[in-house]
Design a protein around this motif. Sequence first.
Motif, PDB file in Angstrom:
ATOM      1  N   LYS A 155       0.835  -1.205   0.000  1.00 34.40           N
ATOM      2  CA  LYS A 155       0.000   0.000   0.000  1.00 34.40           C
ATOM      3  C   LYS A 155       0.871   1.256   0.000  1.00 34.40           C
ATOM      4  N   LYS A 156       1.970   1.190   0.773  1.00 31.26           N
ATOM      5  CA  LYS A 156       2.857   2.346   0.820  1.00 31.26           C
ATOM      6  C   LYS A 156       3.423   2.655  -0.557  1.00 31.26           C
ATOM      7  N   TYR A 157       3.926   1.601  -1.241  1.00 30.07           N
ATOM      8  CA  TYR A 157       4.528   1.832  -2.548  1.00 30.07           C
ATOM      9  C   TYR A 157       3.496   2.159  -3.614  1.00 30.07           C
ATOM     10  N   SER A 158       2.272   1.680  -3.446  1.00 28.18           N
ATOM     11  CA  SER A 158       1.229   2.004  -4.419  1.00 28.18           C
ATOM     12  C   SER A 158       0.728   3.420  -4.249  1.00 28.18           C
ATOM     13  N   MET A 159       0.978   4.042  -3.102  1.00 27.10           N
ATOM     14  CA  MET A 159       0.521   5.394  -2.838  1.00 27.10           C
ATOM     15  C   MET A 159       1.671   6.400  -2.775  1.00 27.10           C
ATOM     16  N   GLU A 160       2.888   5.987  -3.109  1.00 26.91           N
ATOM     17  CA  GLU A 160       4.045   6.856  -2.932  1.00 26.91           C
ATOM     18  C   GLU A 160       4.822   6.980  -4.236  1.00 26.91           C
ATOM     19  N   ASP A 161       5.258   8.164  -4.526  1.00 29.00           N
ATOM     20  CA  ASP A 161       6.090   8.398  -5.693  1.00 29.00           C
ATOM     21  C   ASP A 161       7.473   7.805  -5.454  1.00 29.00           C
ATOM     22  N   GLY A 162       7.906   6.960  -6.359  1.00 36.67           N
ATOM     23  CA  GLY A 162       9.149   6.234  -6.146  1.00 36.67           C
ATOM     24  C   GLY A 162      10.381   7.110  -6.108  1.00 36.67           C
ATOM     25  N   LEU A 163      10.366   8.253  -6.775  1.00 38.91           N
ATOM     26  CA  LEU A 163      11.553   9.107  -6.838  1.00 38.91           C
ATOM     27  C   LEU A 163      11.644  10.055  -5.658  1.00 38.91           C
ATOM     28  N   THR A 164      10.564  10.786  -5.392  1.00 37.26           N
ATOM     29  CA  THR A 164      10.609  11.854  -4.386  1.00 37.26           C
ATOM     30  C   THR A 164      10.162  11.410  -3.001  1.00 37.26           C
ATOM     31  N   GLY A 165       9.457  10.276  -2.924  1.00 38.03           N
ATOM     32  CA  GLY A 165       8.924   9.848  -1.634  1.00 38.03           C
ATOM     33  C   GLY A 165       7.647  10.569  -1.255  1.00 38.03           C
ATOM     34  N   LEU A 166       7.184  11.491  -2.094  1.00 39.88           N
ATOM     35  CA  LEU A 166       5.915  12.173  -1.837  1.00 39.88           C
ATOM     36  C   LEU A 166       4.758  11.271  -2.239  1.00 39.88           C
TER      37      LEU A 166
ATOM     38  N   ARG B 198      -2.664   8.609  -4.823  1.00 39.62           N
ATOM     39  CA  ARG B 198      -2.976   8.978  -3.449  1.00 39.62           C
ATOM     40  C   ARG B 198      -3.544  10.391  -3.385  1.00 39.62           C
ATOM     41  N   PHE B 199      -3.019  11.290  -4.243  1.00 42.51           N
ATOM     42  CA  PHE B 199      -3.558  12.647  -4.266  1.00 42.51           C
ATOM     43  C   PHE B 199      -5.042  12.652  -4.645  1.00 42.51           C
ATOM     44  N   ASP B 200      -5.388  11.899  -5.702  1.00 47.58           N
ATOM     45  CA  ASP B 200      -6.795  11.852  -6.117  1.00 47.58           C
ATOM     46  C   ASP B 200      -7.683  11.335  -4.991  1.00 47.58           C
ATOM     47  N   GLU B 201      -7.209  10.294  -4.295  1.00 50.47           N
ATOM     48  CA  GLU B 201      -7.990   9.727  -3.195  1.00 50.47           C
ATOM     49  C   GLU B 201      -8.122  10.722  -2.041  1.00 50.47           C
ATOM     50  N   ALA B 202      -6.997  11.382  -1.691  1.00 48.86           N
ATOM     51  CA  ALA B 202      -7.034  12.350  -0.583  1.00 48.86           C
ATOM     52  C   ALA B 202      -7.913  13.543  -0.932  1.00 48.86           C
ATOM     53  N   LEU B 203      -7.824  14.018  -2.181  1.00 50.65           N
ATOM     54  CA  LEU B 203      -8.639  15.171  -2.582  1.00 50.65           C
ATOM     55  C   LEU B 203     -10.124  14.843  -2.494  1.00 50.65           C
ATOM     56  N   GLU B 204     -10.497  13.651  -2.942  1.00 55.25           N
ATOM     57  CA  GLU B 204     -11.915  13.273  -2.870  1.00 55.25           C
ATOM     58  C   GLU B 204     -12.379  13.161  -1.423  1.00 55.25           C
ATOM     59  N   ASN B 205     -11.554  12.552  -0.558  1.00 54.78           N
ATOM     60  CA  ASN B 205     -11.930  12.406   0.849  1.00 54.78           C
ATOM     61  C   ASN B 205     -12.050  13.766   1.536  1.00 54.78           C
ATOM     62  N   GLU B 206     -11.073  14.637   1.300  1.00 55.75           N
ATOM     63  CA  GLU B 206     -11.114  15.951   1.935  1.00 55.75           C
ATOM     64  C   GLU B 206     -12.258  16.802   1.379  1.00 55.75           C
ATOM     65  N   TRP B 207     -12.577  16.602   0.105  1.00 55.49           N
ATOM     66  CA  TRP B 207     -13.714  17.325  -0.489  1.00 55.49           C
ATOM     67  C   TRP B 207     -15.020  16.916   0.202  1.00 55.49           C
ATOM     68  N   GLN B 208     -15.189  15.620   0.420  1.00 52.55           N
ATOM     69  CA  GLN B 208     -16.402  15.146   1.089  1.00 52.55           C
ATOM     70  C   GLN B 208     -16.456  15.642   2.529  1.00 52.55           C
ATOM     71  N   ARG B 209     -15.305  15.653   3.214  1.00 52.43           N
ATOM     72  CA  ARG B 209     -15.295  16.152   4.588  1.00 52.43           C
ATOM     73  C   ARG B 209     -15.629  17.645   4.625  1.00 52.43           C
ATOM     74  N   ALA B 210     -15.024  18.408   3.705  1.00 50.38           N
ATOM     75  CA  ALA B 210     -15.316  19.842   3.655  1.00 50.38           C
ATOM     76  C   ALA B 210     -16.777  20.106   3.297  1.00 50.38           C
TER      77      ALA B 210
END
Length: 736
Positions: free
Chosen positions: A550-561, A566-578
């Motif tokens: 899960k970590k590697y599937s959600m993490e950029d291999g070069l920068t570690g960001l 993961r960004f799309d998932e986080a944006l959707e979750n935070e949008w629903q919370r907001a």
Amino acid sequence: MTNLTKQVVIQHTGQTLSLRSRAIFFALAGILGVIALITFRHVQNASGGPVWAIYALGGLSAALAMAGTMVFRLWLASRVLGQALDLQTSDLVRANATLREEVAERRQAELALMRYKSHLEIQVKAGTCELQRSVADHREAQDTLSEYHMALEASDDMVTVLDRSYVFRMVNDAFLKRRNTAREKIIGTAIVNAIGADAFHAIKPHLDACFQGESVEYEMAQESDTEGKRYLLVRYYPARSSSGRVDRVVSVIKDITAVKRAEQDRERVFSLSIDPICVADFNGYFKDINSAWTRILGWSKEELLSIPWFSFVHPDDASATEGINQELMQGRPVKDFRNRYVGKDGRTRWLEWNAIPDVEEGLVYAVARDVTDQIKSQETIKLNEERLHSLLKLSQMSSVSDEKIRAYALEEIVRLTSSKAGYLHFVNEETNSLELVAWSKDVRKACQADQTRHYPLDKAGVWADSVRLRRPVIHNDFENVPDKKGMPEGHFPIRRHMSVPVMDNGRIVAVAGVGNKEAAYDESDVNQLTLFMTSMWSIIKQKRAQQILKKYSMEDGLTGLANRRRFDEALENEWQRALREQQPLSLIMLDIDYFKEFNDIYGHQAGDDCLKKVATCLRQNVRRAGDLVARYGGEEFVVVLPNTDLEGAREVADAMNRTVADMNLRHKGSHGRDHLTISAGVACGIPSRGHDPAKVLEKADQALYRAKRSGRDCVKQDVEACKLDGQAPVLQAVIQ
């Protein structure tokens, strides 16, 4: 020109003509009035003489004739114009009615289309939910079957699974051992090829009945050149799929040769019976017994006949046995009564009694069966069921911490083995050392010794013998174990002990042990402990692998960001919370200025290092748990800032811009600058229902574009009013 335009023009023209006609009429009337007045005055005064009067009257008559002609023509034109107006008005009314009908029909069509679309969406959602439930049920069934498969491997009964083509899909070790063959030669093989055509045709009706949904049980005999005649108890159980169809048959074959031979023996002469048979009197003494009594209890026949039989009954069963004896004395027969007898060696045997009294003779005829093994088997079955239940619960704990999984497994294995203590150590074979992971709760309460977590294997006590020997070890007489290392002061006292190594691909990864069982530990306890702790390790190992995946599937291999997913998932979750909390959600889009030129000048390896350094700078400026920095693609980055207004997001973007500039990373191709810089666009919005976060992302991207057009190395925020629902602006916008 439309009908409505024509009508307006005609009406305007009619009004204009009417006004002109009235003006001319009044002008003529005025002139005629003046002429008539002058004529009248001249005639009256006769100052001009008769000739002047005649001229005046002639002029008056001509004027009157012209005025009449003009009035007539104006009346005629007004009439024609009125008829035209009436005709145009009727055409306009008809056209308006036709237009209204067309609008009404179109509205009805749109409403019907909206209803159909809503119905179709509901059906699609319902179908999707049903499919997800089916997939979840299928996965759960597979997991459960896997756990049962592991448990069945420890069974002495032969277990197989056949599909509807009579092909083996699963066999356990007992079956392979019985047939002396390898698993790969059986799996996928038709049963007719394994047992022969004659044997298959004999059992096929039973299999067919089971595939029809019936549970089948029967006995059969087999002739063996090495073992002679063997008796087997065969049970077929239907295994249904989620649709209710029987797709598999589970076959359980138990060797009942010993039981069948015992039954045959009991049919022989009294003295040859394997079951204890006796004749007793009402005074409590055996009158006659067979040799089975000596075999079971160890007492000689003379000893058994000379001592009241009640003396051999276990003290805990004395009261129940006395009650049964009173019923016999009253002439009532007894069936299937169980009590315990104590043998000469002190071991306890369970006997199941069937007795018939003869009151006239004062005798009781009784036969007993030694059911000790049966009771142990029942206890084993019950224990296996409890173990399967515990394993199932353990398999469902993949979402909890490793510590909770280990604690649960340790307490369960202590309970299942009827022990008083348990422990788990991790083993590092490379450093030849142990790490104390956990003690069971009773040990933690009673142990006062210093619990050193790490220590070398050569300093460990006998509980580490299983690691040294690489096999399970049992110490049923712990006090008298030779050459054992002494216990530290305050340690939990040990009377009996058993430990097993936990293996992973031939490598010992842990050692688990239990202690202080009331009875002696045996192979059954070893199997219980080994299976349970191996399952625990598999679950922990799988859980760790899933976390890494899960970590590697959600993490950029070069920068570690965070990566784009993961960004799309986080944006959707935070949008629903907001959306629920009606709080602002801000986004920052960032781009490295002239990054292509950087790669061209310094090379792609330097470009990768540049991306890593920029990622580090960006990460330094977000500290809240919900904030997220992600690599959006190439040299683009995006930052999600929940519950942050536009001003706060602007401050974060400015800080990121400064941090990258302060890094002072040389960039000769930066067009007027000698160091690396970034540009950023900021947008903020409060979500509304029916819309997605793409609007905020679009506004942030537009702001970034404006920052690039403004010369780069700057931050722009988009505060242009953007309404998502027509009531209130949800995004803020002016270019700064």
